[in-house]
Scaffold this motif. Structure first.
Motif, PDB file in Angstrom:
ATOM      1  N   ILE A  57       0.851  -1.191   0.000  1.00 41.90           N
ATOM      2  CA  ILE A  57       0.000   0.000   0.000  1.00 41.90           C
ATOM      3  C   ILE A  57       0.888   1.243   0.000  1.00 41.90           C
ATOM      4  N   HIS A  58       0.648   2.128  -0.976  1.00 45.43           N
ATOM      5  CA  HIS A  58       1.423   3.359  -1.090  1.00 45.43           C
ATOM      6  C   HIS A  58       0.630   4.523  -0.525  1.00 45.43           C
ATOM      7  N   VAL A  59       1.282   5.324   0.297  1.00 40.42           N
ATOM      8  CA  VAL A  59       0.643   6.492   0.907  1.00 40.42           C
ATOM      9  C   VAL A  59       1.592   7.686   0.782  1.00 40.42           C
ATOM     10  N   ALA A  73       0.272   6.759   6.755  1.00 41.57           N
ATOM     11  CA  ALA A  73       0.627   5.353   7.001  1.00 41.57           C
ATOM     12  C   ALA A  73       0.182   4.933   8.396  1.00 41.57           C
ATOM     13  N   THR A  89       9.686  -0.685   2.256  1.00 44.00           N
ATOM     14  CA  THR A  89       8.334  -1.100   2.632  1.00 44.00           C
ATOM     15  C   THR A  89       8.387  -1.659   4.045  1.00 44.00           C
ATOM     16  N   LEU A 103       3.426  -1.223   3.941  1.00 45.97           N
ATOM     17  CA  LEU A 103       3.216   0.201   3.642  1.00 45.97           C
ATOM     18  C   LEU A 103       4.487   0.833   3.106  1.00 45.97           C
ATOM     19  N   PRO A 120      -5.275   5.666  -0.334  1.00 39.64           N
ATOM     20  CA  PRO A 120      -4.092   4.804  -0.447  1.00 39.64           C
ATOM     21  C   PRO A 120      -4.152   3.990  -1.732  1.00 39.64           C
TER      22      PRO A 120
END
Ligand code: TXA
Ligand code: MG
Length: 301
Positions: A63-65, A71, A94, A118, A136
């Motif tokens: 998951i990219h934030v 996060a 990550t 994350l 996200p």
């Protein structure tokens, strides 16, 4: 489906955000490799990632934030995890941390695990997309499952062309190697996947596969690959390093950073060559070389 390729600019980002909010996956560059991004709060959108990649559904996605506070609304950070995040984010790291119960993520995205991977990416295209979407983004590497990770828009087009609506093209990625994955789920930090950032963490035991990126065949090209080759045998495409020239080279000067950035690009070239198999020159197992050799061993398996 026609796959459009747009150069990275405001218009491309706006179009990508529109598609993502309509539950379509879009390929976007990060500093590591191109990712196939979808709205992580929408199960249907995430399912389209699995569908486009032909990926086994038990694989959890990263998951990219946009930043650490975002996060921390999704995962629980120990003091140690927060320290590592503050040091390396935005960047190619990550962190796998416990998933917060109140996090608004589709469960398909974590493959039902109680933890979540994350990452706060540094690339301006992915950052712009995260800000434009305001949610996200789940994003595995933008390639068909089990094949080589894409470091250029052309790689994505070759692997997923006709299966996704849009690729944002910002040229070759800087690092060329997927993010370092570290688990911070209690006890000492554990290294799940070596990558561009070196973290002081225990090696994860091989007994249990925690990140499917640890699967032996994860990075396989379509032909046999021989390691530690000093010369090409008949019908072999040799990729050199340092003093061993080859048809192409990871780095003629023996620079490991350059080697990592060119790794997948040259594996793609070798895979596309008319030669029947691939050979690679030895790469020293120090620093980034350890991550390069990790990917090469999988590619050879
Ligand atoms: O650099 C990168 O990390 C790229 C770019 C696009 O950000 N992404 C990437 O994603 O490499 P992917 O899906 O190809 O690899 C993610 C790895 C997989 O092996 C996945 O199983 C693991 O991270 N992973 C994700 N969430 C996890 C979790 N909760 N526990 C253990 N492993 C996890
Ligand atoms: Mg991948």
């Amino acid at each position: 489906m026609e796959t459009r390729v747009l150069p990275f600019n405001d218009k491309a980002v706006a179009e990508a955000a529109r598609l993502i909010l309509a539950a379509e996956p879009v390929a976007v560059p990060t500093e590591t490799v191109y990712g196939l991004a979808a709205d992580a709060t929408n199960a249907q959108a995430v399912a389209r990632i699995y569908e486009a990649k032909g990926r086994p559904s038990f694989n959890p996605l990263i998951i990219h934030v946009p930043n650490l506070p975002t996060a921390e609304r999704i995962g629980e950070f120990s003091a140690e995890a927060r320290g590592v995040a503050e040091e390396h984010w935005p960047g190619p790291l990550t962190l796998v941390v416990p998933l917060r119960e109140e996090a608004d993520l589709a469960s398909i995205v974590t493959a039902g695990l109680p933890t979540v991977g994350l990452r706060v990416p540094a690339h301006p295209a992915m950052q712009a997309l995260l800000r434009a979407v305001g949610r996200p983004l789940a994003a595995p590497s933008a390639n068909a499952s089990g094949s080589i990770s894409p470091t250029r828009a052309e790689h994505v087009l070759k692997s997923l062309g006709g299966r996704i609506p849009l690729i944002i093209d910002a040229g070759p990625t800087e690092r060329g190697l997927e993010s370092t994955i570290v688990a911070a789920t209690g006890g000492p930090l554990r290294l799940l996947r070596p990558g561009p950032i070196q973290i002081n963490a225990e090696a994860a035991s091989n007994a249990k596969i925690e990140a499917p990126g640890q699967l032996q065949s994860h990075y396989a090209p379509s032909k046999p690959l021989r390691l530690n080759a000093s010369t090409a045998e008949e019908d072999e495409f040799l990729i050199g390093f340092g003093p061993i020239a080859g048809e192409v080279t990871f780095s003629a000067s023996g620079d490991l950073t350059e080697g990592a950035a060119r790794l997948f690009d040259l594996l793609h070239q070798a895979d596309a060559s008319p030669k029947k198999s691939i050979a690679v020159a030895p790469v020293p197992d120090e620093g980034l070389g350890a991550a390069i050799n990790d990917r090469l061993r999988r590619a050879a398996a």
